[in-house]
Every structure is written in structure tokens, then in C-alpha cells.
Design a protein around this motif. Structure first.
Motif, PDB file in Angstrom:
ATOM      1  N   VAL A 146     -40.295  -9.663  15.205  1.00  0.00           N
ATOM      2  CA  VAL A 146     -41.400  -9.327  16.104  1.00  0.00           C
ATOM      3  C   VAL A 146     -42.115 -10.603  16.538  1.00  0.00           C
ATOM      4  CG1 VAL A 146     -43.671  -8.211  16.171  1.00  0.00           C
ATOM      5  CG2 VAL A 146     -41.708  -6.982  15.274  1.00  0.00           C
ATOM      6  N   THR A 147     -42.287 -11.535  15.623  1.00  0.00           N
ATOM      7  CA  THR A 147     -42.939 -12.799  15.961  1.00  0.00           C
ATOM      8  C   THR A 147     -42.078 -13.624  16.901  1.00  0.00           C
ATOM      9  OG1 THR A 147     -44.024 -12.775  13.799  1.00  0.00           O
ATOM     10  CG2 THR A 147     -43.984 -14.868  14.969  1.00  0.00           C
ATOM     11  N   LEU A 148     -40.793 -13.674  16.635  1.00  0.00           N
ATOM     12  CA  LEU A 148     -39.873 -14.459  17.455  1.00  0.00           C
ATOM     13  C   LEU A 148     -39.773 -13.923  18.877  1.00  0.00           C
ATOM     14  CD1 LEU A 148     -37.832 -16.815  17.307  1.00  0.00           C
ATOM     15  CD2 LEU A 148     -36.112 -15.139  16.656  1.00  0.00           C
ATOM     16  N   THR A 149     -39.720 -12.616  19.001  1.00  0.00           N
ATOM     17  CA  THR A 149     -39.568 -12.016  20.326  1.00  0.00           C
ATOM     18  C   THR A 149     -40.901 -11.828  21.045  1.00  0.00           C
ATOM     19  OG1 THR A 149     -39.613  -9.793  19.375  1.00  0.00           O
ATOM     20  CG2 THR A 149     -37.446 -10.808  19.707  1.00  0.00           C
ATOM     21  N   GLY A 150     -42.002 -12.087  20.359  1.00  0.00           N
ATOM     22  CA  GLY A 150     -43.309 -11.924  20.980  1.00  0.00           C
ATOM     23  C   GLY A 150     -43.652 -10.470  21.234  1.00  0.00           C
ATOM     24  N   ALA A 151     -43.226  -9.588  20.356  1.00  0.00           N
ATOM     25  CA  ALA A 151     -43.428  -8.161  20.548  1.00  0.00           C
ATOM     26  C   ALA A 151     -44.702  -7.637  19.882  1.00  0.00           C
ATOM     27  CB  ALA A 151     -42.219  -7.401  20.011  1.00  0.00           C
ATOM     28  N   HIS A 152     -45.604  -8.530  19.501  1.00  0.00           N
ATOM     29  CA  HIS A 152     -46.878  -8.101  18.927  1.00  0.00           C
ATOM     30  C   HIS A 152     -47.708  -7.389  19.986  1.00  0.00           C
ATOM     31  CE1 HIS A 152     -46.415 -10.355  15.223  1.00  0.00           C
ATOM     32  NE2 HIS A 152     -45.998 -11.381  15.933  1.00  0.00           N
ATOM     33  N   ILE A 198     -37.068  -3.547   5.022  1.00  0.00           N
ATOM     34  CA  ILE A 198     -37.135  -3.221   6.451  1.00  0.00           C
ATOM     35  C   ILE A 198     -38.341  -3.881   7.108  1.00  0.00           C
ATOM     36  CG2 ILE A 198     -37.517  -1.338   8.098  1.00  0.00           C
ATOM     37  CD1 ILE A 198     -35.848   0.442   6.156  1.00  0.00           C
ATOM     38  N   VAL A 199     -39.502  -3.716   6.504  1.00  0.00           N
ATOM     39  CA  VAL A 199     -40.733  -4.243   7.101  1.00  0.00           C
ATOM     40  C   VAL A 199     -40.698  -5.758   7.181  1.00  0.00           C
ATOM     41  CG1 VAL A 199     -43.217  -4.525   6.698  1.00  0.00           C
ATOM     42  CG2 VAL A 199     -42.171  -2.263   6.519  1.00  0.00           C
ATOM     43  N   PHE A 200     -40.302  -6.410   6.093  1.00  0.00           N
ATOM     44  CA  PHE A 200     -40.373  -7.870   6.085  1.00  0.00           C
ATOM     45  C   PHE A 200     -39.197  -8.523   6.805  1.00  0.00           C
ATOM     46  CE2 PHE A 200     -43.621  -6.886   3.052  1.00  0.00           C
ATOM     47  CZ  PHE A 200     -44.590  -7.803   3.389  1.00  0.00           C
ATOM     48  N   CYS A 201     -38.146  -7.784   7.108  1.00  0.00           N
ATOM     49  CA  CYS A 201     -37.113  -8.299   8.018  1.00  0.00           C
ATOM     50  C   CYS A 201     -37.617  -8.285   9.453  1.00  0.00           C
ATOM     51  CB  CYS A 201     -35.843  -7.453   7.935  1.00  0.00           C
ATOM     52  SG  CYS A 201     -34.664  -7.972   6.720  1.00  0.00           S
ATOM     53  N   GLN A 202     -38.477  -7.338   9.762  1.00  0.00           N
ATOM     54  CA  GLN A 202     -38.932  -7.190  11.139  1.00  0.00           C
ATOM     55  C   GLN A 202     -40.085  -8.109  11.503  1.00  0.00           C
ATOM     56  OE1 GLN A 202     -37.472  -5.451  13.700  1.00  0.00           O
ATOM     57  NE2 GLN A 202     -35.902  -5.487  12.129  1.00  0.00           N
ATOM     58  N   MET A 230     -39.268 -14.414   4.009  1.00  0.00           N
ATOM     59  CA  MET A 230     -39.514 -13.877   5.352  1.00  0.00           C
ATOM     60  C   MET A 230     -40.893 -14.319   5.864  1.00  0.00           C
ATOM     61  SD  MET A 230     -36.869 -12.290   6.455  1.00  0.00           S
ATOM     62  CE  MET A 230     -35.879 -13.509   5.636  1.00  0.00           C
ATOM     63  N   MET A 231     -41.856 -14.424   4.980  1.00  0.00           N
ATOM     64  CA  MET A 231     -43.185 -14.895   5.400  1.00  0.00           C
ATOM     65  C   MET A 231     -43.144 -16.386   5.751  1.00  0.00           C
ATOM     66  SD  MET A 231     -45.158 -12.381   5.678  1.00  0.00           S
ATOM     67  CE  MET A 231     -46.694 -13.239   5.927  1.00  0.00           C
ATOM     68  N   TYR A 232     -42.389 -17.191   4.976  1.00  0.00           N
ATOM     69  CA  TYR A 232     -42.219 -18.609   5.335  1.00  0.00           C
ATOM     70  C   TYR A 232     -41.538 -18.734   6.699  1.00  0.00           C
ATOM     71  CZ  TYR A 232     -43.515 -20.544   0.759  1.00  0.00           C
ATOM     72  OH  TYR A 232     -44.196 -20.919  -0.365  1.00  0.00           O
ATOM     73  N   LEU A 233     -40.537 -17.909   6.927  1.00  0.00           N
ATOM     74  CA  LEU A 233     -39.835 -17.931   8.214  1.00  0.00           C
ATOM     75  C   LEU A 233     -40.778 -17.551   9.354  1.00  0.00           C
ATOM     76  CD1 LEU A 233     -37.201 -18.242   9.784  1.00  0.00           C
ATOM     77  CD2 LEU A 233     -36.678 -15.867   9.212  1.00  0.00           C
ATOM     78  N   THR A 234     -41.599 -16.544   9.137  1.00  0.00           N
ATOM     79  CA  THR A 234     -42.586 -16.144  10.141  1.00  0.00           C
ATOM     80  C   THR A 234     -43.567 -17.279  10.418  1.00  0.00           C
ATOM     81  OG1 THR A 234     -42.383 -13.834   9.447  1.00  0.00           O
ATOM     82  CG2 THR A 234     -44.348 -14.434  10.698  1.00  0.00           C
ATOM     83  N   LEU A 270     -30.289 -15.119  14.488  1.00  0.00           N
ATOM     84  CA  LEU A 270     -31.184 -14.809  13.376  1.00  0.00           C
ATOM     85  C   LEU A 270     -31.847 -13.456  13.599  1.00  0.00           C
ATOM     86  CD1 LEU A 270     -32.737 -15.578  10.789  1.00  0.00           C
ATOM     87  CD2 LEU A 270     -34.432 -16.658  12.283  1.00  0.00           C
ATOM     88  N   ALA A 271     -32.331 -13.235  14.812  1.00  0.00           N
ATOM     89  CA  ALA A 271     -32.948 -11.946  15.137  1.00  0.00           C
ATOM     90  C   ALA A 271     -31.937 -10.819  14.962  1.00  0.00           C
ATOM     91  CB  ALA A 271     -33.494 -11.959  16.561  1.00  0.00           C
ATOM     92  N   PHE A 272     -30.710 -11.031  15.414  1.00  0.00           N
ATOM     93  CA  PHE A 272     -29.672 -10.012  15.272  1.00  0.00           C
ATOM     94  C   PHE A 272     -29.378  -9.737  13.805  1.00  0.00           C
ATOM     95  CE2 PHE A 272     -25.163  -9.118  14.535  1.00  0.00           C
ATOM     96  CZ  PHE A 272     -25.089  -7.864  15.114  1.00  0.00           C
TER      97      PHE A 272
END
Length: 179
Positions: free
Chosen positions: A81-87, A73-77, A155-159, A26-28
Motif C-alpha cells: 500500500v505504501t509503495l503503490t501510494g494507495a493510502h 496478510i496485514v503486514f504483507c500489505q 515488513m515495518m522496516y521495509l515500509t 516485490l509488490a507482486f
């Protein structure tokens, strides 16, 4: 030694997101969509500038296409970012506070932000349906806006789902020791 495209892709995805399990795909996928949109945005901008200064004629609707591409672009990321913990995280007190406190804080923050994302996604989805009913389109190219707004809501629901999952798992996981 010959490697099939699937083997090459799997190796690349595992190298960057191997610790995410099946979510690495999914991230890919989201990163690939962002990359394609960013490349298209670059080509569009270069073509527009060349057209404007060399041929004295810019591309019609460049601003609209740029706005839509930036939204994608922004809402794909955001889920990536949430999944990878890159905040961005300030961890000044992590070394002095006990693990149970850090896990409790992680649970509370992830859960509350996840619930907040659900409310935001609901409002965005409502706006998308309203745009669809009203037939809202962009000014010059007449592109229906509602599909892009629905994508943003998804994308917001997924986040939100990722954040709630992280909240639940933070209760059962021990904090990793820093090296």
C-alpha cells in the motif's frame, strides 16, 4: 500463440504494477503471499465450520492459525500500500496550493512517518527477540511466535525504507497534473 508462464506472469505484473520499476516484483511477491494466506484462511475456516456442524468436531488451533494468518496478510500489505501510494488521502487543497508546498508536505510527512516506522519496527524486533529467548509458543499448537513477530518487524522496516525513499524522491519530482 503460445506464451510461456514467465511471459504471462511478466505481462500480469506489468499490467498491475508497471510504473514501480523493479519494485513491482516485490509488490507482486507480497501480494502473492497475502493471497495464498487468504486462500488458506478461507479453506481453514470452511473446514472448521463443516467439521463443527457436520462432524461435531472442530479443528484444533483454528483461532491461533487465523491470528497468525491475519498478521501475515496485514503486514504483507502495508509495504505494498505504501509503495503503490494507495493510502487514503484527503486532497481538498491540492488545487489551490502551489506544487512546492505539496512536495514539501509530502517530504515532511513521508520522512516523519518513515522514521516513526523505524522506531516501531525496532520495538517489534525487540519483542521478537525476547519471545525467541523465552521460547514463547502458541497455546494449543505450540508454534513459535517469534518468527511471525520478526516477519512483522521486517515488513515495518521495509515500509520505513519505502517511505524514506518516497520522501527523498518527493523533493526532486514535480507533482503530476490532475486530469
Amino acid at each position: 500463440m503460445y506464451r510461456s508462464p514467465y511471459e504471462w506472469l511478466t505481462t500480469a505484473v506489468n499490467q498491475h504494477h508497471g510504473d514501480l520499476g523493479l519494485a513491482k516484483w516485490l509488490a507482486f511477491l507480497l501480494e502473492a503471499v497475502s493471497a495464498v494466506m487468504l486462500f488458506a484462511l478461507m479453506v481453514l475456516t470452511c473446514s472448521d465450520v463443516i467439521g463443527r456442524y457436520v462432524f461435531s468436531n472442530s479443528i484444533n488451533g483454528t483461532t491461533e492459525l487465523t491470528e497468525l494468518a491475519l498478521g501475515i496478510i496485514v503486514f504483507c500489505q502495508i509495504p505494498v500500500v505504501t509503495l503503490t501510494g494507495a493510502h487514503v488521502v484527503v486532497d481538498i487543497l491540492d488545487r489551490v496550493l502551489p506544487d512546492w508546498f505539496a512536495n514539501a508536505c509530502s517530504f515532511i510527512m513521508s520522512l516523519s512517518i518513515g522514521i516513526g516506522c523505524i522506531f516501531v519496527a525496532d520495538r517489534i524486533w525487540f519483542q521478537a527477540l525476547r519471545s525467541l529467548r523465552r521460547g514463547v509458543v502458541t497455546e494449543f499448537l505450540l508454534i513459535p511466535v517469534s518468527y511471525f513477530v520478526q516477519f512483522i518487524a521486517i515488513m515495518m522496516y521495509l515500509t520505513a525504507a519505502i517511505l524514506i525513499y518516497k520522501a527523498i524522491t518527493s523533493l526532486f519530482c514535480r507533482k503530476k497534473e490532475a486530469a
